[in-house]
Design a protein around this motif. Structure first.
Motif, short mmCIF file in Angstrom:
data_model
loop_
_atom_site.label_atom_id
_atom_site.label_comp_id
_atom_site.label_asym_id
_atom_site.label_seq_id
_atom_site.Cartn_x
_atom_site.Cartn_y
_atom_site.Cartn_z
N LEU A 119 -13.40 -0.03 29.94
CA LEU A 119 -13.23 0.86 31.09
C LEU A 119 -14.46 1.70 31.46
O LEU A 119 -14.49 2.25 32.56
N LEU A 120 -15.46 1.79 30.63
CA LEU A 120 -16.60 2.65 30.95
C LEU A 120 -17.56 2.02 31.96
O LEU A 120 -18.10 2.71 32.82
N LYS A 121 -17.82 0.73 31.91
CA LYS A 121 -18.78 0.06 32.80
C LYS A 121 -18.03 -0.79 33.81
O LYS A 121 -16.97 -1.35 33.53
N ALA A 122 -18.61 -0.93 34.98
CA ALA A 122 -17.99 -1.72 36.04
C ALA A 122 -17.94 -3.20 35.67
O ALA A 122 -16.97 -3.91 36.00
N SER A 123 -18.96 -3.72 35.01
CA SER A 123 -18.99 -5.14 34.64
C SER A 123 -17.89 -5.48 33.64
O SER A 123 -17.26 -6.54 33.72
N THR A 124 -17.65 -4.59 32.69
CA THR A 124 -16.59 -4.86 31.71
C THR A 124 -15.20 -4.67 32.34
O THR A 124 -14.25 -5.36 31.94
N ARG A 125 -15.11 -3.79 33.33
CA ARG A 125 -13.82 -3.67 34.04
C ARG A 125 -13.52 -4.95 34.80
O ARG A 125 -12.39 -5.44 34.82
N GLN A 126 -14.56 -5.54 35.42
CA GLN A 126 -14.38 -6.80 36.14
C GLN A 126 -13.96 -7.91 35.17
O GLN A 126 -13.11 -8.74 35.50
N GLU A 127 -14.54 -7.93 33.99
CA GLU A 127 -14.16 -8.91 32.95
C GLU A 127 -12.69 -8.73 32.56
O GLU A 127 -11.94 -9.71 32.41
N LEU A 128 -12.25 -7.51 32.41
CA LEU A 128 -10.86 -7.22 32.06
C LEU A 128 -9.91 -7.70 33.16
O LEU A 128 -8.89 -8.34 32.88
N PHE A 129 -10.26 -7.44 34.43
CA PHE A 129 -9.41 -7.86 35.54
C PHE A 129 -9.35 -9.38 35.64
O PHE A 129 -8.30 -9.95 35.95
N SER A 130 -10.45 -10.07 35.38
CA SER A 130 -10.44 -11.54 35.44
C SER A 130 -9.59 -12.12 34.31
O SER A 130 -8.86 -13.10 34.50
N GLU A 131 -9.67 -11.53 33.11
CA GLU A 131 -8.81 -11.97 32.01
C GLU A 131 -7.34 -11.72 32.34
O GLU A 131 -6.47 -12.55 32.05
N PHE A 132 -7.06 -10.58 32.94
CA PHE A 132 -5.69 -10.24 33.31
C PHE A 132 -5.16 -11.23 34.37
O PHE A 132 -4.02 -11.68 34.29
N ASP A 133 -5.99 -11.56 35.37
CA ASP A 133 -5.58 -12.51 36.41
C ASP A 133 -5.33 -13.90 35.83
O ASP A 133 -4.37 -14.58 36.23
N SER A 134 -6.18 -14.34 34.92
CA SER A 134 -5.97 -15.67 34.33
C SER A 134 -4.69 -15.69 33.49
O SER A 134 -3.93 -16.66 33.52
N LEU A 135 -4.42 -14.62 32.76
CA LEU A 135 -3.17 -14.54 32.00
C LEU A 135 -1.96 -14.52 32.93
O LEU A 135 -0.95 -15.17 32.67
N LYS A 136 -2.07 -13.79 34.05
CA LYS A 136 -0.99 -13.73 35.02
C LYS A 136 -0.70 -15.10 35.62
O LYS A 136 0.45 -15.50 35.78
N LYS A 137 -1.74 -15.87 35.90
CA LYS A 137 -1.56 -17.22 36.46
C LYS A 137 -0.94 -18.17 35.43
O LYS A 137 -0.15 -19.03 35.78
N GLN A 138 -1.30 -18.00 34.18
CA GLN A 138 -0.69 -18.84 33.13
C GLN A 138 0.79 -18.54 32.97
O GLN A 138 1.60 -19.45 32.80
N VAL A 139 1.13 -17.27 33.03
CA VAL A 139 2.52 -16.89 32.80
C VAL A 139 3.37 -17.18 34.04
O VAL A 139 4.46 -17.78 33.95
N LEU A 140 2.91 -16.77 35.21
CA LEU A 140 3.72 -16.91 36.42
C LEU A 140 3.53 -18.26 37.10
O LEU A 140 4.31 -18.62 37.99
N GLY A 141 2.53 -18.99 36.74
CA GLY A 141 2.26 -20.29 37.36
C GLY A 141 1.26 -20.13 38.49
O GLY A 141 1.10 -19.07 39.07
N GLY A 142 0.59 -21.17 38.79
CA GLY A 142 -0.41 -21.11 39.84
C GLY A 142 -1.66 -21.84 39.37
O GLY A 142 -1.80 -22.22 38.21
N LYS A 143 -2.54 -22.07 40.30
CA LYS A 143 -3.76 -22.80 39.97
C LYS A 143 -4.79 -21.83 39.41
O LYS A 143 -5.03 -20.76 39.94
N SER A 144 -5.41 -22.25 38.32
CA SER A 144 -6.47 -21.42 37.73
C SER A 144 -7.80 -21.80 38.37
O SER A 144 -8.05 -22.94 38.70
N GLN A 145 -8.69 -20.84 38.56
CA GLN A 145 -9.96 -21.10 39.24
C GLN A 145 -11.04 -21.44 38.27
O GLN A 145 -11.18 -21.06 37.21
#
Length: 145
Positions: A119-145
């Motif tokens: 949470l301290l740096k913008a680049s690591t926040r972006q990494e966290l959001f991308s990991e969260f989105d990929s996990l969300k796509k795996q659980v809810l279904g959808g195409k992974s990028q």
């Protein structure tokens, strides 16, 4: 004299009641015929036997007709029991004197590490959001990028 004649009279009455049997012959016992008692009993037995014979089919039809609501009800009951047991275990752990304080320190340490890592740096926040989105796509279904 009167007493002797009375005794003989009662003996003959008693013996006549039991002298019907011939020595050495086996006789069958006869029960008095009841008018409707046996018939009523047999009707009830037949009703119960018929009901028990149809019970497996009836239960099978019931469970096939109400499969979804019964499954939902079972899951709700299971979840309720699981929450109750979990809360009981946590309460038991909380009652151990030193363990609850240690677990609080572990939680605080992990929270501090998570904030410093993601949470301290913008680049690591972006990494966290991308990991969260990929996990969300795996659980809810959808195409992974």
């Amino acid at each position: 004299m009167e007493s002797q004649s009375y005794e003989k009279e009662t003996q003959t009455q008693e013996s006549s009641a039991f002298n019907d049997d011939v020595a050495g012959v086996i006789t069958t016992a006869t029960s008095p015929v009841s008018s409707s008692g046996d018939a009523d009993w047999q009707e009830w037995v037949n009703v119960v036997v018929d009901y028990l014979a149809k019970l497996p089919d009836t239960l099978g039809n019931f469970f096939s007709d109400y499969k979804q609501p019964l499954t939902t009800f079972g899951l709700i009951i299971t979840a309720t029991i699981t929450v109750y047991v979990t809360l009981s275990v946590l309460d038991a752990i909380d009652n151990i004197p030193l363990l609850s304080s240690v677990l609080e320190l572990v939680g605080l340490g992990y929270s501090a590490w998570f904030v410093a890592r993601y949470l301290l740096k913008a680049s690591t926040r972006q990494e966290l959001f991308s990991e969260f989105d990929s996990l969300k796509k795996q659980v809810l279904g959808g195409k992974s990028q």
